[in-house]
Enzyme design. Structure first.
Site, mmCIF file in Angstrom:
data_model
loop_
_atom_site.group_PDB
_atom_site.id
_atom_site.type_symbol
_atom_site.label_atom_id
_atom_site.label_comp_id
_atom_site.label_asym_id
_atom_site.label_seq_id
_atom_site.Cartn_x
_atom_site.Cartn_y
_atom_site.Cartn_z
ATOM 1 N N ARG A 121 0.905 -1.358 0.023
ATOM 2 C CA ARG A 121 0.117 0.021 0.003
ATOM 3 C C ARG A 121 1.052 1.302 -0.101
ATOM 4 O O ARG A 121 0.383 2.365 0.379
ATOM 5 C CB ARG A 121 -1.028 -0.007 1.270
ATOM 6 C CG ARG A 121 -1.955 -1.156 1.162
ATOM 7 C CD ARG A 121 -3.290 -0.908 1.864
ATOM 8 N NE ARG A 121 -4.273 -1.814 1.441
ATOM 9 C CZ ARG A 121 -4.312 -2.906 2.288
ATOM 10 N NH1 ARG A 121 -3.684 -3.024 3.448
ATOM 11 N NH2 ARG A 121 -5.415 -3.630 1.876
ATOM 12 N N LYS A 143 2.791 11.522 -11.371
ATOM 13 C CA LYS A 143 1.966 10.774 -12.182
ATOM 14 C C LYS A 143 2.693 9.556 -12.272
ATOM 15 O O LYS A 143 3.685 9.501 -12.854
ATOM 16 C CB LYS A 143 1.457 11.596 -13.547
ATOM 17 C CG LYS A 143 0.506 12.281 -13.458
ATOM 18 C CD LYS A 143 -0.037 12.631 -14.786
ATOM 19 C CE LYS A 143 -1.103 14.041 -14.843
ATOM 20 N NZ LYS A 143 -1.399 14.085 -16.159
ATOM 21 N N GLU A 185 8.836 18.650 -24.905
ATOM 22 C CA GLU A 185 8.140 19.280 -23.451
ATOM 23 C C GLU A 185 8.685 20.289 -23.133
ATOM 24 O O GLU A 185 7.854 20.994 -22.347
ATOM 25 C CB GLU A 185 8.432 17.942 -22.766
ATOM 26 C CG GLU A 185 7.733 16.711 -22.973
ATOM 27 C CD GLU A 185 6.231 16.353 -22.716
ATOM 28 O OE1 GLU A 185 5.748 17.398 -22.043
ATOM 29 O OE2 GLU A 185 5.823 15.393 -23.141
ATOM 30 N N LYS A 230 6.767 23.391 -13.938
ATOM 31 C CA LYS A 230 5.843 21.974 -13.473
ATOM 32 C C LYS A 230 5.610 22.062 -11.982
ATOM 33 O O LYS A 230 4.546 21.659 -11.410
ATOM 34 C CB LYS A 230 6.447 20.951 -14.014
ATOM 35 C CG LYS A 230 5.913 19.472 -13.497
ATOM 36 C CD LYS A 230 5.776 18.603 -14.580
ATOM 37 C CE LYS A 230 4.574 17.614 -14.212
ATOM 38 N NZ LYS A 230 4.816 16.351 -14.961
ATOM 39 N N GLU A 240 -5.135 17.136 -10.856
ATOM 40 C CA GLU A 240 -5.388 17.717 -12.261
ATOM 41 C C GLU A 240 -7.044 17.806 -12.416
ATOM 42 O O GLU A 240 -7.484 17.182 -12.915
ATOM 43 C CB GLU A 240 -5.191 16.347 -13.220
ATOM 44 C CG GLU A 240 -5.075 16.772 -14.828
ATOM 45 C CD GLU A 240 -4.571 16.182 -15.891
ATOM 46 O OE1 GLU A 240 -3.393 15.670 -15.460
ATOM 47 O OE2 GLU A 240 -5.388 15.277 -16.445
ATOM 48 N N ARG A 244 -3.352 21.914 -13.942
ATOM 49 C CA ARG A 244 -2.475 20.961 -14.383
ATOM 50 C C ARG A 244 -2.964 20.366 -15.739
ATOM 51 O O ARG A 244 -1.997 19.904 -16.554
ATOM 52 C CB ARG A 244 -2.405 19.659 -13.247
ATOM 53 C CG ARG A 244 -1.409 18.761 -13.707
ATOM 54 C CD ARG A 244 -1.005 17.896 -12.801
ATOM 55 N NE ARG A 244 0.049 16.917 -12.919
ATOM 56 C CZ ARG A 244 0.745 16.188 -12.044
ATOM 57 N NH1 ARG A 244 0.352 16.112 -11.006
ATOM 58 N NH2 ARG A 244 1.543 15.282 -12.697
ATOM 59 N N ASN A 248 -1.242 18.904 -20.326
ATOM 60 C CA ASN A 248 -1.806 17.993 -21.450
ATOM 61 C C ASN A 248 -1.960 18.615 -22.676
ATOM 62 O O ASN A 248 -2.246 17.935 -23.908
ATOM 63 C CB ASN A 248 -3.126 17.249 -21.083
ATOM 64 C CG ASN A 248 -3.052 16.636 -19.771
ATOM 65 O OD1 ASN A 248 -1.920 15.959 -19.371
ATOM 66 N ND2 ASN A 248 -4.054 16.683 -19.058
ATOM 67 N N HIS A 251 -1.490 16.592 -25.954
ATOM 68 C CA HIS A 251 -1.254 15.108 -25.519
ATOM 69 C C HIS A 251 -2.619 14.377 -26.399
ATOM 70 O O HIS A 251 -2.423 13.167 -26.586
ATOM 71 C CB HIS A 251 -1.519 14.955 -24.206
ATOM 72 C CG HIS A 251 0.065 15.359 -23.565
ATOM 73 N ND1 HIS A 251 0.746 16.329 -23.613
ATOM 74 C CD2 HIS A 251 0.925 14.331 -22.946
ATOM 75 C CE1 HIS A 251 1.804 16.207 -23.162
ATOM 76 N NE2 HIS A 251 2.132 15.174 -22.627
ATOM 77 N N HIS A 255 -1.411 11.443 -28.315
ATOM 78 C CA HIS A 255 -1.828 10.231 -27.748
ATOM 79 C C HIS A 255 -2.311 9.360 -28.804
ATOM 80 O O HIS A 255 -2.328 8.106 -29.054
ATOM 81 C CB HIS A 255 -2.451 10.032 -26.536
ATOM 82 C CG HIS A 255 -1.690 10.246 -25.147
ATOM 83 N ND1 HIS A 255 -2.077 10.553 -24.369
ATOM 84 C CD2 HIS A 255 -0.388 10.281 -25.130
ATOM 85 C CE1 HIS A 255 -1.146 10.485 -23.154
ATOM 86 N NE2 HIS A 255 -0.103 10.673 -23.942
ATOM 87 N N HIS A 269 7.111 9.620 -27.428
ATOM 88 C CA HIS A 269 6.169 10.270 -26.933
ATOM 89 C C HIS A 269 6.462 11.778 -27.264
ATOM 90 O O HIS A 269 5.498 12.588 -27.653
ATOM 91 C CB HIS A 269 6.251 10.121 -25.590
ATOM 92 C CG HIS A 269 5.211 10.986 -24.623
ATOM 93 N ND1 HIS A 269 3.825 10.816 -24.970
ATOM 94 C CD2 HIS A 269 5.406 11.650 -23.853
ATOM 95 C CE1 HIS A 269 3.276 11.634 -24.103
ATOM 96 N NE2 HIS A 269 4.241 12.310 -23.468
#
Ligand code: GLY
Length: 377
Positions: A121, A143, A185, A230, A240, A244, A248, A251, A255, A269
């Site tokens: 956990r 993330k 990026e 960031k 997010e 935030r 993206n 993205h 993606h 990427h």
């Protein structure tokens, strides 16, 4: 050395940035560990010297050291590899105080962070990014996750590292293509909300004449600026639910291209994000949110630094993949940014001015049709 703080209450941590900081920083961090046991997870693409340096420091500090090496490439961000490494780590008989160390690019960082978040956990982990992309994006902000056949990063968690160590000397061995993918990026932070930073990057490109530049001052400046952006965004909106989302930018389009092309290395990427940002600005101009010239300025910047951001050339590189507007729209719908049945897009009022909007499927379909048929670049 520069230190940047990600301020998240009792989950706050520092990002240490500098040339040659790996050994002194890892020693500082290891000396503070609650338990004298670490497991380093790295991949076959990361030079062995870095893991050896960590091992040497661990031995010096009297810390039990374990190493797990996975295959490099996006395919390692899978349930299968997650299961394998989780079992390997459990075999070591860890406790909740055992620290994992992610030594690698985004794949290693995302996978290790996710494993850390679910093992017992939650066990602590440290990010030591070895690619420019991981240094300025994936290692910061917590993330973590893996991919599924339905899309990228669809299973994961928000789980912050205890520290991020960015040693810019590691970048010296980074291949040019990966350097440029990470650079995309960095440009993203400028396009999101810092037009001045974009001017700085554009002027630097004009003055230096050639890219990628391995000038240490420049590298440190752009990494520091990106991590500051960031850290500020994540400190305001860790999970997010607001600002935030800006990160993206590019993205959802990117993606979709990655999902269609596959994860075999034909499209990195960062390259997908670069093309995705050009498309996002292009779509914004179709909606009258910005000028068509904004997308052109961005596209020219990427081309002038030596990036291949041409959709046509991408299609030519993977002739067996069918680039249809319907398939691309479908892939966009599988991304995480769908709410109430609508795709949420990060769009732009121009470089440095981001806006979040719900997209209309029909409009997007027409846009893809236009881009795929009229694409002479
Ligand atoms: N890579 C986007 C984010 O960390 O939110």
């Amino acid at each position: 050395m520069n230190k940047i703080s990600v301020s998240l209450g009792d989950r706050s941590y520092d990002i240490a940035i500098g040339a040659g900081v790996l050994v002194p920083e890892i020693e500082r961090v290891l000396r503070q560990l609650p338990e004298k046991k670490i497991v380093t997870i790295t991949d076959e693409g990361v030079p062995e010297a870095y893991a050896r340096q960590i091992k040497n420091v661990a031995e010096k500090c009297g810390i039990e050291y374990h190493l797990i090496r996975i295959k490099n490439g996006e395919n390692s961000k899978s349930f299968k590899v997650l299961e394998t490494i989780v079992n390997q780590i459990l075999d070591i008989k860890i406790s909740r105080q055992t620290t994992l160390i992610a030594l690698g690019g985004g794949v290693v960082g995302d996978l290790t962070g996710f494993a850390a978040s679910i093992l017992l956990r939650g066990v602590p982990f440290i990010q030591i990014p070895t690619t420019l992309l991981a240094m300025v994006d994936s290692s910061v902000g917590g993330k973590t996750g893996i991919n599924t056949p339905c899309g990228k990063n669809l299973v994961g968690s928000f789980y912050q590292p205890k520290a991020v160590i960015i040693d810019t000397e590691i970048l010296r061995s980074l291949p040019e293509r990966e350097w440029l993918a990470g650079y995309a990026e960095i440009v993203k932070y400028a396009v999101i909300d810092d037009a001045e930073f974009f001017d700085y990057l554009e002027n630097y490109r004009k003055e230096s004449g050639s890219y990628p530049s391995r000038d240490e001052d420049f590298i440190q400046t752009i990494i520091r600026k990106s991590c500051q952006s960031k850290a500020a965004i994540v400190s305001r909106d860790e999970r997010e639910s607001g600002v935030r989302e800006w990160l993206n930018l590019g993205h959802t389009f990117g993606h979709a291209l990655e999902a269609l092309v596959g994860y075999s290395g034909e499209l990195l990427h960062g390259e997908a994000v670069a093309i995705g940002m050009i498309l996002a600005l292009g779509y914004s101009s179709e909606l009258g949110l910005c000028q068509a010239s904004d997308a052109e300025i961005l596209e020219n910047h990427f081309m002038n630094v030596g990036m291949d951001v041409s959709l046509r050339k991408l299609q030519e590189r993977v002739p067996d993949k069918q680039f249809s507007p319907e398939r691309l729209l479908d892939a966009m719908r599988h991304d995480k940014k769908v709410s109430d049945g609508k795709i949420k897009l990060i769009l732009s009022h121009g470089i440095g001015k981001t806006v979040v909007m719900q997209a209309d499927d029909k409009g997007l379909l027409v846009f893809w049709q236009k881009k795929l048929s009229n694409n002479n670049r």
